[in-house]
Design a protein around this motif. Sequence first.
Motif, short mmCIF file in Angstrom:
data_model
loop_
_atom_site.label_atom_id
_atom_site.label_comp_id
_atom_site.label_asym_id
_atom_site.label_seq_id
_atom_site.Cartn_x
_atom_site.Cartn_y
_atom_site.Cartn_z
N LEU A 331 -38.93 -23.87 14.45
CA LEU A 331 -37.83 -23.71 15.42
C LEU A 331 -37.86 -24.85 16.45
CD1 LEU A 331 -38.06 -19.84 15.90
CD2 LEU A 331 -36.08 -21.06 14.99
N VAL A 346 -41.89 -23.12 22.30
CA VAL A 346 -41.12 -22.12 21.56
C VAL A 346 -42.13 -21.11 21.04
CG1 VAL A 346 -39.65 -21.67 19.54
CG2 VAL A 346 -39.43 -23.84 20.76
N VAL A 360 -37.58 -19.68 23.99
CA VAL A 360 -37.74 -21.12 24.19
C VAL A 360 -37.87 -21.38 25.69
CG1 VAL A 360 -35.21 -21.47 24.11
CG2 VAL A 360 -36.73 -23.42 23.82
N LEU A 377 -31.33 -21.93 19.17
CA LEU A 377 -32.51 -21.17 18.73
C LEU A 377 -32.07 -19.99 17.86
CD1 LEU A 377 -35.64 -20.75 19.17
CD2 LEU A 377 -35.03 -19.13 20.96
N SER A 390 -32.67 -13.91 21.57
CA SER A 390 -33.18 -15.25 21.83
C SER A 390 -33.18 -15.43 23.34
CB SER A 390 -32.29 -16.31 21.18
OG SER A 390 -32.31 -16.12 19.78
#
Length: 485
Positions: A331, A346, A360, A377, A390
Amino acid sequence: MSAARGNPLDLRAWLDQARALGELKDVAGADWDLELGTISELNVKRSHPRALLFDRIQGYPAGYRVLTCSTASPARLASILRLGSERDHRALVQKLRGQPARWQARAQDFAPLEVAQGPVLENVMNGAEVDLFAFPAPRWHERDGGRYIGTGCMVVTRDYDSDWVNVGTYRVMIHDRNHVGLDMIAGKHGAIQYRKYMQADKPFPVCIVIGADPLGYLVSGIEVPFGMCEYNYIGAILGEPVAVVAGGLNGLPMPAAAEIVLEGWAAPGDERIEGPFGEFHGYYPGKAATAPAVRIERVYFRGDPIIVGSPPAKPPNDYSYSKAVMRSALLFDALAAAGVPDVAGVWAHEIGGARMFNVVAIKQRYAGHARQAGHILNQCGVGAYLSRYSVVVDDDIDPSNLQEVMWAVATRTDPAIDIDIIQRGMGSKNDPMAIAYPYRAPFNSKAIIDACRPFDYLAEFPAVAEASKPLQETVRAKWKHVLGD
Ligand SMILES: Cc1cc2nc3c(=O)[nH]c(=O)nc-3n(C[C@H](O)[C@H](O)[C@H](O)COP(=O)(O)O)c2cc1C
């Protein structure tokens, strides 16, 4: 082994390393029926779980062993991936960054090397002698549909109309003395190859490797590109080809030092009830269903063979740590490739099976930077499947520390404007929530949580009430006897 002879993926060589690192614990006398699985499950939830090597398993000869939790620490994962010694997972993710792309690019130079002999040929059961119950395959959990001999395994298959050999990690349940069920989700490379044989009404040749250097199942458990052989990819990581022996009946290549290999065919029309078995996210999402049954015609095994077990369960589970590390690095690379600047870290959290709750951390540079990072992401190629939450945090937050992440969510968001929802995103039939969805296809909605300080109020945002980092370090050094290392 010298480079000229290839690397036979010898588990025992790796076990010696793990032992030398203080990362391996011997366990004697456990029962294969639920006890071994439960010990492993409780072990993997500890803060520094060691790998467990079970011996003297009840009802089995001494020496017939099961290894679990092999990939569940930074030190072991670094040694399996040949990344040197590493005991910190953030540093491990940094070391891994860019490597998958390099390994993939070099894979074509590392075709497996066929050799005539190897420890895997030490013992053979043929035809009527085949008895899969000779090995201490665990019943891992109470609700499992049977004994799973294959979890940390490598399933070797060949394409019907090309010479592409695929190696995938698919669960393997014992049906009877000489049949196993093979659960390959539609779309997985093994499943695609299987369908071709079935359409041609031909038996599907299979070799199932139950135990090898854990690098084997680590790589066969990740998405290596369609048409590429995982042995090549493993060779690229090792910097030398994998040494393989051809199965005597169907010719499929198996690592020369594999612990146990089951060789056979899935006959057209022979599909039997398989499962249920848990999934990576911690649920039994479906009922038992039919899956190809493989008739085992021959078993090859080393003296005192070792089954490598890696069952899914409620996370953290046996392989959730390795997935978290591998997917975090992928990622990170995907964000960089999409042009997101100043990514500080991340982390694909184990609690979300390294898919459903990802974070993140960024150093905010411009208005919109946080949303950009969060949406990418969530939606990049590596991230979209079954992504759910996320979260984007500032770089003073450690993205792998849930306590810090949720503190940022609790204190730096205004829910009415800081949660974006994506509807009808890429989901999965294995989503435990699918039961309550209105959709007729595998969709799910996704939330992007912007838990960064608001960019337009950065200067005025309240200061954090804690000792500054330099003061913390000074005091920690001086008061070691109180605060520990
Ligand atoms: C321990 C472990 C168990 C897995 N079990 C299964 C399974 O039972 N069925 C399946 O389709 N995928 C399973 N997976 C995921 C696949 O191994 C993964 O998607 C892999 O990319 C499949 O290989 P392929 O890309 O060659 O199809 C498992 C992965 C791991 C690490």
